[in-house]
Scaffold this active site. Structure first.
Site, PDB file in Angstrom:
ATOM      1  N   SER A 134     -45.510  -3.675  30.652  1.00 49.74           N
ATOM      2  CA  SER A 134     -45.851  -2.262  30.469  1.00 49.74           C
ATOM      3  C   SER A 134     -44.776  -1.312  30.980  1.00 49.74           C
ATOM      4  O   SER A 134     -44.684  -0.170  30.531  1.00 49.74           O
ATOM      5  CB  SER A 134     -47.180  -1.947  31.163  1.00 49.74           C
ATOM      6  OG  SER A 134     -47.111  -2.260  32.541  1.00 49.74           O
TER       7      SER A 134
ATOM      8  N   ASP B  38     -51.790   5.944  38.488  1.00 45.38           N
ATOM      9  CA  ASP B  38     -52.071   4.589  38.979  1.00 45.38           C
ATOM     10  C   ASP B  38     -51.118   4.153  40.077  1.00 45.38           C
ATOM     11  O   ASP B  38     -51.316   3.114  40.719  1.00 45.38           O
ATOM     12  CB  ASP B  38     -52.048   3.577  37.828  1.00 45.38           C
ATOM     13  CG  ASP B  38     -50.704   3.494  37.109  1.00 45.38           C
ATOM     14  OD1 ASP B  38     -49.706   4.040  37.611  1.00 45.38           O
ATOM     15  OD2 ASP B  38     -50.659   2.865  36.029  1.00 45.38           O
TER      16      ASP B  38
ATOM     17  N   ASN C 111     -46.195  -8.134  36.781  1.00 44.57           N
ATOM     18  CA  ASN C 111     -47.593  -8.567  36.738  1.00 44.57           C
ATOM     19  C   ASN C 111     -47.803  -9.887  37.475  1.00 44.57           C
ATOM     20  O   ASN C 111     -48.872 -10.114  38.044  1.00 44.57           O
ATOM     21  CB  ASN C 111     -48.065  -8.678  35.285  1.00 44.57           C
ATOM     22  CG  ASN C 111     -48.238  -7.308  34.644  1.00 44.57           C
ATOM     23  OD1 ASN C 111     -48.857  -6.420  35.203  1.00 44.57           O
ATOM     24  ND2 ASN C 111     -47.662  -7.137  33.466  1.00 44.57           N
TER      25      ASN C 111
ATOM     26  N   GLY D 259     -49.270  -5.725  30.304  1.00 47.35           N
ATOM     27  CA  GLY D 259     -50.054  -6.800  30.890  1.00 47.35           C
ATOM     28  C   GLY D 259     -49.377  -8.154  30.857  1.00 47.35           C
ATOM     29  O   GLY D 259     -49.906  -9.127  31.407  1.00 47.35           O
TER      30      GLY D 259
ATOM     31  N   HIS E 286     -46.916   2.889  37.288  1.00 48.81           N
ATOM     32  CA  HIS E 286     -46.075   3.141  36.121  1.00 48.81           C
ATOM     33  C   HIS E 286     -45.329   4.465  36.256  1.00 48.81           C
ATOM     34  O   HIS E 286     -45.944   5.500  36.550  1.00 48.81           O
ATOM     35  CB  HIS E 286     -46.928   3.135  34.850  1.00 48.81           C
ATOM     36  CG  HIS E 286     -47.552   1.808  34.575  1.00 48.81           C
ATOM     37  ND1 HIS E 286     -48.822   1.474  35.014  1.00 48.81           N
ATOM     38  CD2 HIS E 286     -47.065   0.716  33.922  1.00 48.81           C
ATOM     39  CE1 HIS E 286     -49.087   0.239  34.642  1.00 48.81           C
ATOM     40  NE2 HIS E 286     -48.041  -0.253  33.986  1.00 48.81           N
TER      41      HIS E 286
END
Length: 210
Positions: free
Chosen positions: A34, A180, A99, A71, A183
């Site tokens: 991402s 979040d 991730n 993801g 990002h």
């Protein structure tokens, strides 16, 4: 007279053709998650789009494919490698592992997947640049030591270019990250690109003999 016209034509078209050859776009793929897919951003604000613009501004024409999948883990990137990196690709920037670290995946699994990615790309004659990632502190120092060593180890083992930490200058800065906290914002991407640009140029210019 006809010979003179032909000579003049050759004199005027020869350099143009040579110039066209030197500016042939480099076929580049950014294989990532991402962070490169551009989650939460417009396509024009994604890392690959802004990197392409910066490289072209520096005189490096780029034909870039954004192969970022939100993801994705390193194993996921390995599993889709063949269809994500098309034939004719000259260079790949590998941005994977965030991730893995967030999920606490065994560093040995991440190392194995990234090793396979680099090995397979090099076997296809494709230049590789690794973007390193750092483990979050919540898994402890032992996990971090094993995970963080993956990228410099592989860069040394395979002789590929390394950008040590993809989120350098942006990680943990609330002003440069989305809500979040993970990002980057468009401004955060600008910083990532500006810091990585010298490494990316050093990686790509030799492909055109520069």
């Amino acid at each position: 007279m006809h010979i003179l016209v032909l000579m003049l034509a050759l004199m005027t078209t020869g350099p143009a053709r040579a110039g066209a050859e030197t500016v042939k776009p480099i076929k580049l793929v950014v294989l990532g998650d991402s962070l490169s897919a551009g989650l939460g951003l417009s396509a024009s604000d994604s890392f690959p789009a802004k990197l392409q613009k910066a490289l072209q501004a520096g005189g490096l024409p780029i034909d870039l494919t954004n192969a970022g999948v939100s993801g994705d883990t390193s194993s996921g990137g390995r599993d889709r490698l063949d269809w994500s990196v098309a034939d004719g690709t000259e260079a790949v920037i590998v941005e994977l592992g965030a991730n893995d670290a967030l999920r606490g995946i065994d560093p040995a699994v991440t190392r194995k997947a990234l090793t396979e990615i680099v090995t397979r790309l090099k076997a296809r004659g494709i230049a590789v640049m690794l973007c390193g990632m750092l483990a979050p502190p919540n898994y402890g120092s032992d996990y971090a030591a094993k995970f963080n060593a993956i990228y410099p180890d592989l860069a040394k083992e395979f002789g590929v270019r390394l950008y040590p930490f993809f989120l350098d200058g942006v990680a943990a800065d609330a002003k440069l990250n989305q809500a979040d906290g993970i990002h980057p914002t468009a401004a955060g991407v600008d910083i990532i690109v500006s810091r990585m640009l010298p490494t990316a140029e050093a990686f790509l210019r030799p492909l055109r003999g520069q």
